[in-house]
Design a protein around this motif. Structure first.
Motif, PDB file in Angstrom:
ATOM      1  N   LEU A 118      -1.380  15.705   9.419  1.00  0.00           N
ATOM      2  CA  LEU A 118       0.340  14.339   9.236  1.00  0.00           C
ATOM      3  C   LEU A 118      -0.311  12.888  10.217  1.00  0.00           C
ATOM      4  O   LEU A 118       0.041  12.192   9.456  1.00  0.00           O
ATOM      5  CB  LEU A 118       0.997  15.132  10.777  1.00  0.00           C
ATOM      6  CG  LEU A 118       1.860  16.298  10.084  1.00  0.00           C
ATOM      7  CD1 LEU A 118       2.369  16.967  10.638  1.00  0.00           C
ATOM      8  CD2 LEU A 118       2.783  15.479   8.639  1.00  0.00           C
ATOM      9  N   SER A 119      -1.332  13.571  11.424  1.00  0.00           N
ATOM     10  CA  SER A 119      -1.649  11.734  11.979  1.00  0.00           C
ATOM     11  C   SER A 119      -2.387  11.243  11.100  1.00  0.00           C
ATOM     12  O   SER A 119      -1.709   9.497  11.259  1.00  0.00           O
ATOM     13  CB  SER A 119      -2.801  12.428  13.014  1.00  0.00           C
ATOM     14  OG  SER A 119      -3.242  11.157  13.743  1.00  0.00           O
ATOM     15  N   VAL A 120      -3.235  11.308  10.305  1.00  0.00           N
ATOM     16  CA  VAL A 120      -4.125  10.726   9.143  1.00  0.00           C
ATOM     17  C   VAL A 120      -3.090  10.131   8.124  1.00  0.00           C
ATOM     18  O   VAL A 120      -3.608   8.962   7.719  1.00  0.00           O
ATOM     19  CB  VAL A 120      -4.916  11.858   8.512  1.00  0.00           C
ATOM     20  CG1 VAL A 120      -5.936  10.688   7.544  1.00  0.00           C
ATOM     21  CG2 VAL A 120      -6.358  11.722   9.572  1.00  0.00           C
ATOM     22  N   ALA A 121      -2.024  10.922   7.554  1.00  0.00           N
ATOM     23  CA  ALA A 121      -0.863  11.038   6.054  1.00  0.00           C
ATOM     24  C   ALA A 121      -0.290   9.718   7.333  1.00  0.00           C
ATOM     25  O   ALA A 121       0.104   8.603   6.494  1.00  0.00           O
ATOM     26  CB  ALA A 121      -0.853  11.520   6.567  1.00  0.00           C
ATOM     27  N   LEU A 122      -0.109   9.880   8.107  1.00  0.00           N
ATOM     28  CA  LEU A 122       1.027   8.030   9.151  1.00  0.00           C
ATOM     29  C   LEU A 122       0.110   6.926   9.666  1.00  0.00           C
ATOM     30  O   LEU A 122       0.217   6.369   9.401  1.00  0.00           O
ATOM     31  CB  LEU A 122       1.539   8.974  10.896  1.00  0.00           C
ATOM     32  CG  LEU A 122       2.743  10.113  10.589  1.00  0.00           C
ATOM     33  CD1 LEU A 122       3.055  10.297  11.695  1.00  0.00           C
ATOM     34  CD2 LEU A 122       4.010   9.497  10.036  1.00  0.00           C
ATOM     35  N   LEU A 123      -0.783   7.122   9.749  1.00  0.00           N
ATOM     36  CA  LEU A 123      -2.309   5.831   9.335  1.00  0.00           C
ATOM     37  C   LEU A 123      -2.571   5.797   8.165  1.00  0.00           C
ATOM     38  O   LEU A 123      -2.342   4.614   8.523  1.00  0.00           O
ATOM     39  CB  LEU A 123      -4.120   6.487  11.008  1.00  0.00           C
ATOM     40  CG  LEU A 123      -4.391   5.716  10.359  1.00  0.00           C
ATOM     41  CD1 LEU A 123      -3.971   4.155  11.388  1.00  0.00           C
ATOM     42  CD2 LEU A 123      -6.108   5.636  11.155  1.00  0.00           C
ATOM     43  N   ALA A 124      -2.874   6.611   7.623  1.00  0.00           N
ATOM     44  CA  ALA A 124      -2.792   5.664   6.131  1.00  0.00           C
ATOM     45  C   ALA A 124      -1.744   5.089   5.509  1.00  0.00           C
ATOM     46  O   ALA A 124      -1.776   4.220   5.013  1.00  0.00           O
ATOM     47  CB  ALA A 124      -3.126   7.253   5.408  1.00  0.00           C
ATOM     48  N   ALA A 125       0.066   5.439   5.797  1.00  0.00           N
ATOM     49  CA  ALA A 125       0.823   5.026   5.870  1.00  0.00           C
ATOM     50  C   ALA A 125       0.945   3.776   6.459  1.00  0.00           C
ATOM     51  O   ALA A 125       1.138   2.756   5.371  1.00  0.00           O
ATOM     52  CB  ALA A 125       1.879   5.887   5.999  1.00  0.00           C
ATOM     53  N   GLY A 126       0.627   3.948   7.233  1.00  0.00           N
ATOM     54  CA  GLY A 126       0.932   1.994   8.241  1.00  0.00           C
ATOM     55  C   GLY A 126       0.272   1.710   7.612  1.00  0.00           C
ATOM     56  O   GLY A 126      -0.034   0.448   7.693  1.00  0.00           O
ATOM     57  N   LEU A 127      -1.336   1.819   7.578  1.00  0.00           N
ATOM     58  CA  LEU A 127      -2.400   0.693   6.599  1.00  0.00           C
ATOM     59  C   LEU A 127      -1.396   0.654   5.566  1.00  0.00           C
ATOM     60  O   LEU A 127      -2.030  -1.052   4.875  1.00  0.00           O
ATOM     61  CB  LEU A 127      -3.985   1.191   6.750  1.00  0.00           C
ATOM     62  CG  LEU A 127      -3.946   1.419   8.198  1.00  0.00           C
ATOM     63  CD1 LEU A 127      -5.728   2.838   8.018  1.00  0.00           C
ATOM     64  CD2 LEU A 127      -4.504   0.393   9.159  1.00  0.00           C
ATOM     65  N   VAL A 128      -0.824   1.454   4.910  1.00  0.00           N
ATOM     66  CA  VAL A 128      -0.686   0.997   3.447  1.00  0.00           C
ATOM     67  C   VAL A 128       0.309  -0.379   3.261  1.00  0.00           C
ATOM     68  O   VAL A 128       0.529  -0.776   2.789  1.00  0.00           O
ATOM     69  CB  VAL A 128      -0.445   1.926   2.728  1.00  0.00           C
ATOM     70  CG1 VAL A 128       0.430   1.450   0.858  1.00  0.00           C
ATOM     71  CG2 VAL A 128      -2.018   2.778   2.147  1.00  0.00           C
ATOM     72  N   ALA A 129       1.156  -0.079   4.626  1.00  0.00           N
ATOM     73  CA  ALA A 129       2.119  -0.606   4.478  1.00  0.00           C
ATOM     74  C   ALA A 129       1.643  -2.364   5.175  1.00  0.00           C
ATOM     75  O   ALA A 129       2.160  -3.194   4.551  1.00  0.00           O
ATOM     76  CB  ALA A 129       3.663   0.015   5.145  1.00  0.00           C
ATOM     77  N   VAL A 130       0.960  -2.390   6.149  1.00  0.00           N
ATOM     78  CA  VAL A 130       0.204  -3.309   6.752  1.00  0.00           C
ATOM     79  C   VAL A 130      -0.413  -4.035   5.564  1.00  0.00           C
ATOM     80  O   VAL A 130      -0.249  -5.291   5.033  1.00  0.00           O
ATOM     81  CB  VAL A 130      -0.499  -3.646   7.334  1.00  0.00           C
ATOM     82  CG1 VAL A 130       0.162  -3.151   8.660  1.00  0.00           C
ATOM     83  CG2 VAL A 130      -1.745  -2.953   7.367  1.00  0.00           C
TER      84      VAL A 130
END
Length: 161
Positions: free
Chosen positions: A58-70
């Motif tokens: 979940l942590s990696v998924a949230l980090l990846a989602a945040g990076l895709v968003a930025v």
């Protein structure tokens, strides 16, 4: 670094960048626009708590989602900057109302991702914000510099919105 220090670094970078973006300034394509993102990225990646090891997936998924968003928002932000040639031929840049809207959108997305993480009980380090800020600034600078190179050197009337 502690989460509080990370948040202070991110807040200071935000204030510095936002203040500079909203006033007309000469765009120096030779400037090391990648230096601040590099520093922020290195500081963020040094934090072993950037990933919550109790909720790794979940942590990696949230980090990846945040990076895709930025990545997306950095591109949008880069396209909202007004570019034009000054009388001396130099390229000038200034943020617009759309730039402010892009910032508000990015903040809303980050708050949303933080809320999702909190609801899932995932510990979120301030380093993930710092890494996101690094990627955001780098992508925005790449887009603006790319757009600036495409400006016609035809004089002070050349304006790109």
């Amino acid at each position: 670094m502690t989460t509080f220090v990370n948040l202070l670094v991110v807040a200071a970078a935000l204030v510095l960048v936002a203040r500079r973006q909203m006033r007309a300034q000469r765009l120096d394509s030779e400037r090391r626009f990648w230096l601040l993102p590099l520093i922020l990225g290195v500081l963020a990646l040094r934090d072993p708590q950037i990933i919550d090891h109790q909720h790794t997936a979940l942590s990696v998924a949230l980090l990846a989602a945040g990076l895709v968003a930025v990545l997306g928002m950095g591109s949008v932000w880069g396209w909202t900057v007004r570019l034009w040639r000054a009388a001396d031929g130099s390229v000038m840049a200034k943020g617009t109302k759309a730039t402010v809207a892009a910032w508000i959108g990015m903040i809303a997305i980050r708050i949303g991702l933080f809320g999702i993480g909190a609801a899932l009980h995932v510990h979120q380090s301030g380093s993930s914000l710092m890494l996101g800020m690094a990627v955001l600034l780098l992508v925005r600078s790449l887009v603006v510099n790319w757009r600036a190179r495409a400006l016609e050197p035809s004089g002070p009337t050349a304006v790109l919105h």
